[in-house]
Design a protein around this motif. Structure first.
Motif, short mmCIF file in Angstrom:
data_model
loop_
_atom_site.label_atom_id
_atom_site.label_comp_id
_atom_site.label_asym_id
_atom_site.label_seq_id
_atom_site.Cartn_x
_atom_site.Cartn_y
_atom_site.Cartn_z
N ASN A 31 16.84 -14.10 -1.80
CA ASN A 31 18.10 -14.14 -0.86
C ASN A 31 18.13 -12.66 -0.20
O ASN A 31 18.59 -12.50 1.11
N GLU A 32 18.04 -11.84 -1.00
CA GLU A 32 18.35 -10.33 -0.31
C GLU A 32 16.97 -9.95 0.48
O GLU A 32 17.37 -9.54 1.57
N CYS A 33 15.85 -10.61 0.46
CA CYS A 33 14.71 -10.52 1.10
C CYS A 33 14.92 -11.05 2.49
O CYS A 33 14.65 -10.58 3.66
N ASN A 34 15.54 -12.42 2.38
CA ASN A 34 15.80 -13.17 3.50
C ASN A 34 16.81 -12.21 4.31
O ASN A 34 16.65 -12.40 5.63
N LYS A 35 17.97 -11.59 3.86
CA LYS A 35 18.60 -11.08 4.70
C LYS A 35 18.09 -9.83 5.25
O LYS A 35 18.49 -9.63 6.28
N LEU A 36 17.28 -9.11 4.75
CA LEU A 36 16.53 -8.09 5.27
C LEU A 36 15.57 -8.34 6.37
O LEU A 36 15.66 -7.45 7.42
N ARG A 37 15.06 -9.51 6.43
CA ARG A 37 14.03 -10.06 7.23
C ARG A 37 14.86 -10.53 8.43
O ARG A 37 14.53 -10.37 9.60
N LYS A 38 16.11 -11.00 8.34
CA LYS A 38 16.65 -11.37 9.34
C LYS A 38 17.27 -10.19 10.26
O LYS A 38 17.44 -10.28 11.57
N THR A 39 17.26 -9.00 9.67
CA THR A 39 17.64 -7.72 10.20
C THR A 39 16.28 -7.05 11.03
O THR A 39 16.60 -6.02 11.34
N GLN A 40 15.28 -7.66 10.67
CA GLN A 40 13.93 -6.99 11.19
C GLN A 40 13.66 -5.72 10.70
O GLN A 40 13.17 -5.05 11.19
N THR A 41 14.13 -5.44 9.31
CA THR A 41 13.82 -4.18 8.85
C THR A 41 12.65 -4.35 8.01
O THR A 41 12.20 -5.31 7.27
N LYS A 42 11.55 -3.22 8.27
CA LYS A 42 10.25 -3.21 7.65
C LYS A 42 10.52 -2.36 6.38
O LYS A 42 11.03 -1.18 6.36
N ILE A 43 9.76 -2.87 5.26
CA ILE A 43 9.96 -2.48 4.01
C ILE A 43 8.51 -2.09 3.57
O ILE A 43 7.56 -2.96 3.78
N VAL A 44 8.21 -0.90 3.28
CA VAL A 44 6.76 -0.47 3.00
C VAL A 44 6.70 -0.24 1.43
O VAL A 44 7.35 0.57 0.81
N MET A 45 5.84 -0.99 0.78
CA MET A 45 5.67 -0.80 -0.45
C MET A 45 4.82 0.15 -0.72
O MET A 45 3.59 0.12 -0.68
N MET A 46 5.30 1.50 -1.41
CA MET A 46 4.46 2.65 -1.53
C MET A 46 3.61 2.77 -2.70
O MET A 46 2.38 3.28 -2.93
N ASP A 47 3.94 1.65 -3.74
CA ASP A 47 2.86 1.88 -4.95
C ASP A 47 1.62 1.20 -4.42
O ASP A 47 0.60 1.49 -5.19
N ARG A 48 1.48 0.52 -3.50
CA ARG A 48 0.26 -0.19 -3.06
C ARG A 48 -0.74 1.12 -2.33
O ARG A 48 -1.82 0.90 -2.25
N TYR A 49 -0.15 2.22 -2.16
CA TYR A 49 -0.83 3.05 -1.47
C TYR A 49 -1.03 4.32 -2.31
O TYR A 49 -1.69 5.26 -1.77
N LEU A 50 -0.62 4.22 -3.56
CA LEU A 50 -0.92 5.42 -4.18
C LEU A 50 -2.41 5.28 -4.76
O LEU A 50 -2.68 6.50 -5.10
N GLU A 51 -3.16 4.32 -4.93
CA GLU A 51 -4.25 4.35 -5.58
C GLU A 51 -5.20 4.49 -4.37
O GLU A 51 -5.32 3.96 -3.27
N PRO A 52 -6.29 5.31 -4.50
CA PRO A 52 -7.11 5.63 -3.26
C PRO A 52 -8.21 4.58 -3.26
O PRO A 52 -8.45 3.64 -4.23
N ALA A 53 -8.13 4.03 -1.80
CA ALA A 53 -8.87 2.99 -1.62
C ALA A 53 -10.02 3.08 -0.55
O ALA A 53 -9.73 3.93 0.27
N THR A 54 -11.04 2.27 -0.58
CA THR A 54 -12.17 2.48 0.51
C THR A 54 -11.65 1.78 1.85
O THR A 54 -10.54 1.14 1.74
N SER A 55 -12.32 2.46 2.80
CA SER A 55 -11.72 1.87 3.96
C SER A 55 -12.01 0.18 4.28
O SER A 55 -11.17 -0.35 4.83
N GLU A 56 -13.06 -0.24 3.62
CA GLU A 56 -13.44 -1.74 3.44
C GLU A 56 -12.23 -2.60 2.74
O GLU A 56 -11.60 -3.60 3.08
N GLN A 57 -11.74 -1.99 1.63
CA GLN A 57 -10.57 -2.48 0.85
C GLN A 57 -9.26 -2.52 1.46
O GLN A 57 -8.49 -3.49 1.53
N ARG A 58 -9.20 -1.53 2.19
CA ARG A 58 -7.76 -1.19 2.99
C ARG A 58 -7.86 -2.41 4.05
O ARG A 58 -6.99 -2.83 4.71
N GLU A 59 -9.07 -2.33 4.91
CA GLU A 59 -9.32 -3.52 5.72
C GLU A 59 -9.15 -5.01 5.22
O GLU A 59 -8.43 -5.64 6.01
#
Length: 130
Positions: A31-59
């Motif tokens: 329900n909270e995510c749906n409220k945020l989506r309705k306001t068009q707010t983008k949330i970036v999950m930082m924990d996904r970017y903490l591990e180094p990834a290859t450019s292929e994995q990112r793609e």
């Protein structure tokens, strides 16, 4: 997440059966995510970017996430709950208040759409429908 925890803390007395706590708090989160989506707010999950990834994995991740984001909301929700939150079909049905068969059919439709959207992309050495 913070809003979900706050709402859950304030309303913990509403949980009648402890075994339904995970379902109850997941529903609050949706329900909270749906409220945020309705306001068009983008949330970036930082924990996904903490591990180094290859450019292929990112793609691959960007392609897959873009494809998931392109699904209709009902299909995107079941895919996210099933694969990212590791919930069972039965749990998803309880959270969304729909039958388990409906969850299964939405998962199948979502997989088929993702398959067609990602056609020709390589994932871990496998090519989807060349």
């Amino acid at each position: 997440m913070q809003e979900t925890i706050l709402i859950a803390y304030k309303n913990i007395q509403q949980v009648r059966e402890p075994k339904y706590f995970k379902t109850w708090i997941t529903r609050i989160l949706i329900n909270e995510c749906n409220k945020l989506r309705k306001t068009q707010t983008k949330i970036v999950m930082m924990d996904r970017y903490l591990e180094p990834a290859t450019s292929e994995q990112r793609e691959v991740f960007v392609d897959l996430q873009t494809a998931i984001d392109g699904l209709e909301p009902d299909l995107r929700t079941v895919i996210t709950l099933y694969y990212y939150e590791d919930l069972s079909v039965k749990e998803i049905g309880a959270i969304l208040d729909i039958a388990a068969g409906t969850v299964k059919s939405r998962l199948n439709r979502a997989r088929a759409k993702l398959n067609s959207l990602l056609e020709g992309h390589q994932f871990e050495g496998r090519v989807l429908h060349e």
